[in-house]
Design a protein around this motif. Structure first.
Motif, PDB file in Angstrom:
ATOM      1  N   LEU A   7       9.716  14.794  23.833  1.00 55.73           N
ATOM      2  CA  LEU A   7       9.342  13.417  24.141  1.00 55.73           C
ATOM      3  C   LEU A   7       9.625  13.092  25.609  1.00 55.73           C
ATOM      4  N   SER A   8      10.816  13.495  26.073  1.00 51.37           N
ATOM      5  CA  SER A   8      11.208  13.179  27.445  1.00 51.37           C
ATOM      6  C   SER A   8      10.339  13.930  28.437  1.00 51.37           C
ATOM      7  N   ILE A   9      10.162  15.216  28.208  1.00 47.89           N
ATOM      8  CA  ILE A   9       9.369  16.013  29.146  1.00 47.89           C
ATOM      9  C   ILE A   9       7.938  15.458  29.217  1.00 47.89           C
ATOM     10  N   ALA A  10       7.334  15.262  28.050  1.00 49.42           N
ATOM     11  CA  ALA A  10       5.937  14.800  28.045  1.00 49.42           C
ATOM     12  C   ALA A  10       5.827  13.432  28.700  1.00 49.42           C
ATOM     13  N   SER A  11       6.734  12.522  28.326  1.00 53.00           N
ATOM     14  CA  SER A  11       6.589  11.162  28.856  1.00 53.00           C
ATOM     15  C   SER A  11       6.883  11.127  30.351  1.00 53.00           C
ATOM     16  N   LEU A  12       7.850  11.918  30.802  1.00 51.17           N
ATOM     17  CA  LEU A  12       8.170  11.870  32.226  1.00 51.17           C
ATOM     18  C   LEU A  12       7.088  12.535  33.068  1.00 51.17           C
ATOM     19  N   LEU A  13       6.490  13.588  32.549  1.00 49.98           N
ATOM     20  CA  LEU A  13       5.383  14.203  33.299  1.00 49.98           C
ATOM     21  C   LEU A  13       4.228  13.213  33.432  1.00 49.98           C
ATOM     22  N   ILE A  14       3.903  12.566  32.310  1.00 47.69           N
ATOM     23  CA  ILE A  14       2.806  11.597  32.368  1.00 47.69           C
ATOM     24  C   ILE A  14       3.199  10.412  33.258  1.00 47.69           C
TER      25      ILE A  14
ATOM     26  N   ASN B  63      17.398  10.263  39.077  1.00 50.77           N
ATOM     27  CA  ASN B  63      18.051   9.133  38.418  1.00 50.77           C
ATOM     28  C   ASN B  63      17.129   8.473  37.395  1.00 50.77           C
ATOM     29  N   GLN B  64      15.864   8.299  37.786  1.00 49.93           N
ATOM     30  CA  GLN B  64      14.904   7.672  36.883  1.00 49.93           C
ATOM     31  C   GLN B  64      14.636   8.566  35.672  1.00 49.93           C
ATOM     32  N   PHE B  65      14.648   9.879  35.860  1.00 52.86           N
ATOM     33  CA  PHE B  65      14.458  10.810  34.744  1.00 52.86           C
ATOM     34  C   PHE B  65      15.618  10.688  33.761  1.00 52.86           C
ATOM     35  N   ILE B  66      16.815  10.548  34.302  1.00 50.93           N
ATOM     36  CA  ILE B  66      17.987  10.401  33.423  1.00 50.93           C
ATOM     37  C   ILE B  66      17.865   9.109  32.605  1.00 50.93           C
ATOM     38  N   ILE B  67      17.467   8.046  33.290  1.00 47.83           N
ATOM     39  CA  ILE B  67      17.262   6.784  32.564  1.00 47.83           C
ATOM     40  C   ILE B  67      16.194   6.963  31.497  1.00 47.83           C
ATOM     41  N   GLY B  68      15.131   7.686  31.850  1.00 43.12           N
ATOM     42  CA  GLY B  68      14.033   7.917  30.907  1.00 43.12           C
ATOM     43  C   GLY B  68      14.497   8.655  29.657  1.00 43.12           C
ATOM     44  N   ILE B  69      15.349   9.636  29.833  1.00 41.17           N
ATOM     45  CA  ILE B  69      15.841  10.396  28.677  1.00 41.17           C
ATOM     46  C   ILE B  69      16.686   9.494  27.768  1.00 41.17           C
ATOM     47  N   LYS B  70      17.529   8.699  28.395  1.00 37.84           N
ATOM     48  CA  LYS B  70      18.352   7.797  27.572  1.00 37.84           C
ATOM     49  C   LYS B  70      17.484   6.742  26.881  1.00 37.84           C
TER      50      LYS B  70
ATOM     51  N   PHE C  78      25.891  15.487  27.478  1.00 40.08           N
ATOM     52  CA  PHE C  78      25.677  16.883  27.835  1.00 40.08           C
ATOM     53  C   PHE C  78      24.314  17.064  28.534  1.00 40.08           C
ATOM     54  N   ILE C  79      23.278  16.443  27.987  1.00 41.92           N
ATOM     55  CA  ILE C  79      21.941  16.536  28.596  1.00 41.92           C
ATOM     56  C   ILE C  79      21.960  15.963  30.012  1.00 41.92           C
ATOM     57  N   VAL C  80      22.585  14.785  30.144  1.00 38.64           N
ATOM     58  CA  VAL C  80      22.603  14.125  31.449  1.00 38.64           C
ATOM     59  C   VAL C  80      23.391  14.957  32.455  1.00 38.64           C
ATOM     60  N   LEU C  81      24.474  15.568  31.975  1.00 38.29           N
ATOM     61  CA  LEU C  81      25.274  16.416  32.859  1.00 38.29           C
ATOM     62  C   LEU C  81      24.426  17.568  33.400  1.00 38.29           C
ATOM     63  N   ILE C  82      23.697  18.222  32.516  1.00 42.21           N
ATOM     64  CA  ILE C  82      22.874  19.355  32.938  1.00 42.21           C
ATOM     65  C   ILE C  82      21.814  18.898  33.945  1.00 42.21           C
ATOM     66  N   LEU C  83      21.180  17.771  33.634  1.00 41.63           N
ATOM     67  CA  LEU C  83      20.140  17.275  34.525  1.00 41.63           C
ATOM     68  C   LEU C  83      20.716  16.911  35.894  1.00 41.63           C
ATOM     69  N   THR C  84      21.896  16.305  35.889  1.00 43.60           N
ATOM     70  CA  THR C  84      22.536  15.927  37.151  1.00 43.60           C
ATOM     71  C   THR C  84      22.795  17.165  38.002  1.00 43.60           C
ATOM     72  N   LEU C  85      23.277  18.226  37.352  1.00 44.61           N
ATOM     73  CA  LEU C  85      23.546  19.455  38.102  1.00 44.61           C
ATOM     74  C   LEU C  85      22.257  20.026  38.697  1.00 44.61           C
ATOM     75  N   ILE C  86      21.192  19.962  37.920  1.00 42.51           N
ATOM     76  CA  ILE C  86      19.914  20.492  38.421  1.00 42.51           C
ATOM     77  C   ILE C  86      19.438  19.680  39.634  1.00 42.51           C
ATOM     78  N   VAL C  87      19.511  18.345  39.501  1.00 44.04           N
ATOM     79  CA  VAL C  87      19.054  17.493  40.616  1.00 44.04           C
ATOM     80  C   VAL C  87      19.889  17.756  41.863  1.00 44.04           C
ATOM     81  N   ASN C  88      21.208  17.879  41.680  1.00 49.09           N
ATOM     82  CA  ASN C  88      22.067  18.154  42.833  1.00 49.09           C
ATOM     83  C   ASN C  88      21.681  19.456  43.513  1.00 49.09           C
ATOM     84  N   LYS C  89      21.354  20.439  42.710  1.00 48.10           N
ATOM     85  CA  LYS C  89      20.989  21.741  43.247  1.00 48.10           C
ATOM     86  C   LYS C  89      19.691  21.633  44.065  1.00 48.10           C
ATOM     87  N   ILE C  90      18.727  20.914  43.511  1.00 51.23           N
ATOM     88  CA  ILE C  90      17.456  20.741  44.233  1.00 51.23           C
ATOM     89  C   ILE C  90      17.699  20.013  45.551  1.00 51.23           C
TER      90      ILE C  90
END
Ligand SMILES: Nc1ncnc2c1ncn2[C@@H]1O[C@H](COP(=O)(O)OP(=O)(O)OP(=O)(O)O)[C@@H](O)[C@H]1O
Ligand SMILES: [Mg+2]
Lengths: 246, 222
Positions: free
Chosen positions: B30-37, B155-162, B202-214
């Protein structure tokens, strides 16, 4: 001397921004291989004139003829015209997300559609020519101002323009870096490039310029060969301007 | 006392793992599809907003105004009933539509802001080389704008997932939907909501790490 070719001809050019009338009945001719130096006080319209010449600004009236074509935005593809008229900016405006070589090859590949291989080969030659043969793969942020401006010159030359416009190319540079950029421009002039240069570097104007054009308040006040205009100005305004900058 | 409730929680956490995994999978899709769109909508709306065409700007403003002016849960319900009743679209895609419709407006504002923050000399340099305005946008402006947008987009992606948890109100068994059903089935709500909170963290933590890396990677090339 019958073979003089007109590169740019401007007749009765007028440009306003809203109520502000910035260029007033400008007439000017630039022949092939001429180096024309534009001087004048801040706000006199020098940049606006240059920007009209490559259609970054669109004139209000008058005609601009580039290589015998009367160019109008209604009838001409301005992108095609801009390919022939290169421009170098005061603040370089390099693409920060591309390497030095990427900056130089971008437009030839995207606009002219030449192969990457060919663009890289020509790009490297140009960078070698402006003395940056060791900087192909670095990003612009790691360069000095003088190096950036030389990349910007190479980038414009990569489109093989017939005319180059320079808008205060050394004004943003530390004094010790001005010389290297002027040297590059002089070399270009000696190769026969047609150039219109806005600059405050009077030494360059005298040495390299074929003509000096003095602008005041949106009008061309006086045009002459450098030694005449600098040493024997005819107009009071020109005299006042020259004494103010010396 | 504390130990026994910890043990009970541990049992529930482990025992519900399979069910939550299914919910996690739905939340993920749901998150991936909605955020891509939403990203595509956002880019499109941002370009409408910076176009010099009044009617297009007006459409973009109207859309952003509607999204900002109504609660997400209302948007989800309207799109859910609208799409599933009238257009017979499956529930999953109705949920995706609701979330994408919502995030799209915020992503549009982020992208518009970063496009406008790019020095106008960049555009002029592109145009002076004979590039068309579309080419200049695509090759020069947008790559720089996206780099600048990475932290805000992350940040907006994290909000979107929640926010995706709200689809449980239309009956979807996403992470939060699983927690609610388990809670009401067992009348033991707290452990399931704490469990679901751990999954989100846990999901948000992983996403935060990915964003920081980018971000770090992009900073290096600047
Ligand atoms: N895009 C614009 N919109 C409104 N006014 C403008 C714009 N560009 C230039 N002007 C005005 O036009 C006049 C001429 O500006 P221009 O930049 O051509 O002068 P200049 O001779 O290049 O000056 P400088 O030596 O400071 O660069 C100035 O009064 C300036 O404020
Ligand atoms: Mg200027």
């Amino acid at each position: 001397m019958s073979e003089v070719r007109e590169m740019i001809r401007v007749d009765k050019l007028n440009k306003s921004f809203g109520d502000l009338h910035v260029l007033k009945d400008i007439d000017m001719t630039v022949n092939e291989s001429d180096v024309v130096v534009l001087v004048g006080a801040s706000g006199s319209g020098k940049s606006t004139l240059l920007r009209c010449l490559n259609f970054l600004e669109i004139k209000n009236s008058g005609t601009i003829t580039i290589e015998s074509e009367n160019v109008e935005k209604e009838t001409h593809n301005l992108n095609k015209i801009r390919e022939k008229v290169g421009m170098v900016f005061q603040h370089f405006n390099l693409f920060p997300h591309k390497t030095v070589l990427g900056n130089v090859t971008e437009a030839p590949i995207q606009v002219k559609g030449i192969s990457r291989q060919q663009a890289v080969k020509e790009g490297k030659e140009l960078l070698d020519k402006v003395g940056l043969g060791d900087k192909y793969n670095v990003y612009p942020s790691t360069l000095s101002g003088g190096q950036k401006q030389r990349v910007a010159i190479a980038r414009a030359l990569a489109m093989k323009p017939d005319v180059m416009l320079f808008d205060e190319p050394t004004s943003a540079l530390d004094p010790e870096l001005v010389g290297e950029v002027l040297a590059t421009m002089k070399e270009l002039a000696l190769e026969g490039m047609t150039m219109v240069v806005v600059t405050h570097e009077m030494g360059f104007a005298r040495e390299v310029g074929d003509w000096v054009v003095y602008m005041h308040d949106g009008k061309i006040v006086e045009t002459g060969i450098p030694s005449d205009l600098f040493d024997h100005p005819q107009e009071e305004r020109t005299k006042a301007f020259l004494s103010s900058i010396l | 006392m504390l130990l026994s409730s910890l043990l009970e929680f541990y049992d529930i956490f482990v025992g519900s793992f399979d069910l939550f995994l299914e919910g996690l999978w739905i939340t993920f899709k749901l998150s991936i599809a909605s955020l891509l769109i939403a990203f595509v909508i956002g880019l499109f709306i941002a370009i409408l907003k910076i176009s010099n065409i009044k009617i297009l700007q007006w459409i973009a403003d109207l859309y952003i105004w509607i999204v900002r002016g109504t609660p997400l849960v209302v948007q989800i319900f309207i799109l859910f009933y609208g799409l599933t009743d009238i257009f017979l679209i499956p529930m999953f895609w109705a949920g995706v539509a609701g979330l994408a419709f919502h995030s799209g407006a915020y992503i549009a504002e982020i992208i518009r802001g970063t496009i406008q923050s790019i020095d106008k000399g960049q555009r002029e340099a592109g145009r002076s080389l004979g590039m068309t305005s579309g080419m200049t946008m695509r090759r020069i402006i947008l790559p720089q704008a996206f780099r600048r947008a990475v932290p805000s987009l992350g940040n907006q992606f994290i909000i979107g997932i929640k926010d995706s948890s709200l689809v449980s109100f239309i009956g979807m068994q996403d992470l939060f939907g699983v927690a609610s059903s388990m809670g009401s089935n067992t009348f033991n709500y707290l452990p399931y909501f704490i469990t679901v909170a751990i999954y989100y963290l846990f999901i948000v933590l992983i996403l935060t790490l990915i964003v920081n890396k980018i971000e770090k990677k992009l900073a290096r090339s600047d």
